[in-house]
Design a protein around this motif. Structure first.
Motif, short mmCIF file in Angstrom:
data_model
loop_
_atom_site.label_atom_id
_atom_site.label_comp_id
_atom_site.label_asym_id
_atom_site.label_seq_id
_atom_site.Cartn_x
_atom_site.Cartn_y
_atom_site.Cartn_z
N GLN A 125 0.85 -1.19 0.00
CA GLN A 125 0.00 0.00 0.00
C GLN A 125 0.88 1.24 0.00
OE1 GLN A 125 -3.19 0.06 -0.37
NE2 GLN A 125 -4.04 -1.88 0.39
N ASN A 126 0.31 2.36 -0.37
CA ASN A 126 1.05 3.62 -0.43
C ASN A 126 1.85 3.86 0.85
OD1 ASN A 126 1.56 6.51 -0.06
ND2 ASN A 126 0.33 6.83 -1.89
N TYR A 127 1.19 3.76 2.01
CA TYR A 127 1.88 4.07 3.27
C TYR A 127 2.97 3.06 3.58
CZ TYR A 127 -0.67 0.40 5.83
OH TYR A 127 -1.15 -0.80 6.28
N GLN A 128 2.82 1.81 3.11
CA GLN A 128 3.84 0.79 3.35
C GLN A 128 5.10 1.07 2.53
OE1 GLN A 128 1.10 -2.44 2.47
NE2 GLN A 128 1.17 -3.11 4.60
N LEU A 129 4.92 1.46 1.26
CA LEU A 129 6.06 1.87 0.44
C LEU A 129 6.72 3.10 1.06
CD1 LEU A 129 4.49 1.55 -3.13
CD2 LEU A 129 6.01 -0.10 -2.01
N ALA A 130 5.90 4.05 1.50
CA ALA A 130 6.42 5.29 2.09
C ALA A 130 7.22 5.00 3.35
CB ALA A 130 5.26 6.24 2.40
N ALA A 131 6.69 4.13 4.20
CA ALA A 131 7.38 3.83 5.45
C ALA A 131 8.72 3.13 5.19
CB ALA A 131 6.50 2.96 6.34
N LYS A 132 8.76 2.24 4.21
CA LYS A 132 10.01 1.55 3.88
C LYS A 132 11.05 2.53 3.34
CE LYS A 132 8.07 -3.04 3.08
NZ LYS A 132 7.74 -4.10 2.07
N ALA A 133 10.61 3.44 2.48
CA ALA A 133 11.53 4.47 1.98
C ALA A 133 12.03 5.33 3.13
CB ALA A 133 10.83 5.33 0.92
N GLY A 134 11.11 5.69 4.05
CA GLY A 134 11.50 6.48 5.21
C GLY A 134 12.49 5.77 6.11
N ARG A 135 12.27 4.49 6.36
CA ARG A 135 13.21 3.72 7.18
C ARG A 135 14.60 3.71 6.56
NH1 ARG A 135 9.02 -0.23 7.68
NH2 ARG A 135 8.04 -0.18 9.74
N ARG A 136 14.66 3.56 5.25
CA ARG A 136 15.96 3.51 4.57
C ARG A 136 16.67 4.85 4.66
NH1 ARG A 136 13.50 -0.16 -0.40
NH2 ARG A 136 13.49 -2.11 0.82
N ALA A 137 15.92 5.93 4.55
CA ALA A 137 16.53 7.26 4.70
C ALA A 137 17.01 7.48 6.12
CB ALA A 137 15.54 8.34 4.29
N LEU A 138 16.22 7.06 7.10
CA LEU A 138 16.61 7.20 8.50
C LEU A 138 17.83 6.35 8.82
CD1 LEU A 138 13.06 7.13 10.12
CD2 LEU A 138 14.69 9.03 10.29
N ALA A 139 17.91 5.16 8.23
CA ALA A 139 19.05 4.27 8.49
C ALA A 139 20.36 4.90 8.05
CB ALA A 139 18.85 2.94 7.78
N VAL A 140 20.33 5.67 6.97
CA VAL A 140 21.53 6.36 6.49
C VAL A 140 22.02 7.37 7.51
CG1 VAL A 140 22.44 7.93 4.72
CG2 VAL A 140 20.96 6.02 4.06
N THR A 141 21.08 8.00 8.21
CA THR A 141 21.42 9.09 9.13
C THR A 141 21.70 8.61 10.55
OG1 THR A 141 19.14 9.48 9.85
CG2 THR A 141 19.85 10.56 7.81
N GLY A 142 21.20 7.43 10.89
CA GLY A 142 21.31 6.96 12.27
C GLY A 142 20.30 7.59 13.21
N ILE A 143 19.35 8.32 12.66
CA ILE A 143 18.31 8.96 13.48
C ILE A 143 17.21 7.97 13.77
CG2 ILE A 143 16.51 10.74 13.45
CD1 ILE A 143 18.43 12.49 11.82
N ASP A 144 16.79 7.90 15.02
CA ASP A 144 15.70 7.03 15.43
C ASP A 144 14.36 7.69 15.07
OD1 ASP A 144 13.60 6.09 17.65
OD2 ASP A 144 15.17 4.56 17.46
N PRO A 145 13.37 6.91 14.65
CA PRO A 145 12.07 7.51 14.32
C PRO A 145 11.48 8.35 15.45
CG PRO A 145 12.15 5.25 13.53
CD PRO A 145 13.41 5.48 14.33
N GLN A 146 11.77 8.00 16.70
CA GLN A 146 11.23 8.77 17.82
C GLN A 146 11.86 10.16 17.94
OE1 GLN A 146 11.23 6.51 21.45
NE2 GLN A 146 9.79 5.00 20.67
#
Length: 325
Positions: A51-72
């Motif tokens: 679903q749209n939000y599932q693709l979005a969340a996966k893209a977001g996780r990958r961007a966050l992983a590059v930065t080391g920033i926690d979602p919280q």
């Protein structure tokens, strides 16, 4: 003065790839017709669990992983989309729940294909006021849910996917330099998409034919090239720069004819324009962040490079944005 800088990028494409040859079995078209007129050879189409939000969340996780920033640690999630999972709540709220980013607030924006560029400008303005903010900006689309699969003029153009960036404040030379954004609501009929049928008959449009993308391709071509050229030149002049100063242009991936015409009118060599349209088709608000992530992973973005984004979409909406990598 602080400004927004991109800390990391990410993207997510559905598993299924639909080629032009497959579309030949669905509508009256051909690989040669699609490729010669659009430059598109394949596109990704979402399936179950995408679903749209599932693709979005996966893209977001990958961007966050590059930065080391926690979602919280996120203060804000913005999702640019014209194909949301639901009308309410926003796709961004679904992404927030998926990521466990309960300490930030979240909302969607709709500026069609220009949505991600509009979102970058919004994020930059937030961060100018609060440089410590950490913002996740995502462009995500499942346009396969919004095209008329019997209309060969539009169904061959669009694909699904998501791209994301994480932004925060900086006071050094990197970051967003400026933008030049426009819209013209009087031209809305050139590229539009109806809502689901109204349950109030008095508010039902007389020409309603379904919640599909509709487009006047020849008119869009004429407006898109001229308007993006003007937005780019205006922005460069404002900041005392010329097209020769640009290291890489990442345009909205709409149509190779549009991009070729724009590149030639701007006087940019081919090697300074990033194009991945042939693999993904037009992914609307997701096209620039997907391309940005791909360019990053390919080593096309080096520290200090001047990056130019330009875009055009329904509304009509269009604009340009400059950033120093």
């Amino acid at each position: 003065m602080s400004k927004a800088v991109i800390l990391g990028t990410g993207s997510c494409l559905p598993k299924r790839i639909v080629t032009n040859a497959e579309l030949e079995q669905m509508v009256e078209t051909s690989d040669e017709w699609i490729t010669s007129r659009t430059g598109i050879r394949s596109r990704h189409i979402a399936g179950r669990g995408e679903q749209n939000y599932q693709l979005a969340a996966k893209a977001g996780r990958r961007a966050l992983a590059v930065t080391g920033i926690d979602p919280q640690e996120l203060d804000l999630i913005i999702v640019a989309t014209i194909s949301p999972h639901m009308i309410m709540p926003s796709t961004a709220c679904f992404v927030q729940a998926e990521l466990g980013a309960e300490n930030g607030f979240a909302y969607d924006i709709n500026a069609a294909c220009a949505g991600f560029t509009y979102g970058l400008d919004m994020a930059n303005n937030y961060i100018r006021n609060r440089p410590e903010m950490k913002i996740l900006l995502i462009g995500a689309e499942t346009l396969s849910t919004r095209v008329n699969w019997q209309d060969r003029n539009t169904c061959v153009l669009f694909g699904d996917g998501a791209g994301a960036v994480v932004l925060t404040g900086t006071s050094d030379e990197s970051g967003i330099i400026g933008s030049c954004l426009h819209s013209d609501g009087t031209l809305w009929q050139l590229l539009c998409m109806d809502s689901p049928e109204s349950h109030n008959p008095d508010l039902r449009p007389d020409d309603w034919v379904g919640p599909h993308i509709r487009m006047n391709g020849s008119e869009i071509f004429k407006h898109a090239v001229r308007m993006m050229e003007d937005a780019v030149n205006t922005l460069l002049r404002k900041h005392g720069l010329g097209i020769a100063d640009v290291n890489l242009m990442i345009p909205h991936q709409a149509n190779t004819r549009i991009l070729k015409n724009l590149r030639e009118r701007l006087g940019l060599p081919e090697e300074k324009v990033f194009i991945n349209l042939s693999k993904y088709g037009n992914t609307s608000a997701a096209s620039i962040p997907i391309a940005l992530d791909e360019a990053h992973r390919q080593g096309r973005l080096n520290r200090g490079d001047l990056i130019l984004l330009c875009t055009f979409g329904g509304g009509l909406t269009w604009g340009s944005l400059l950033l120093r990598w």
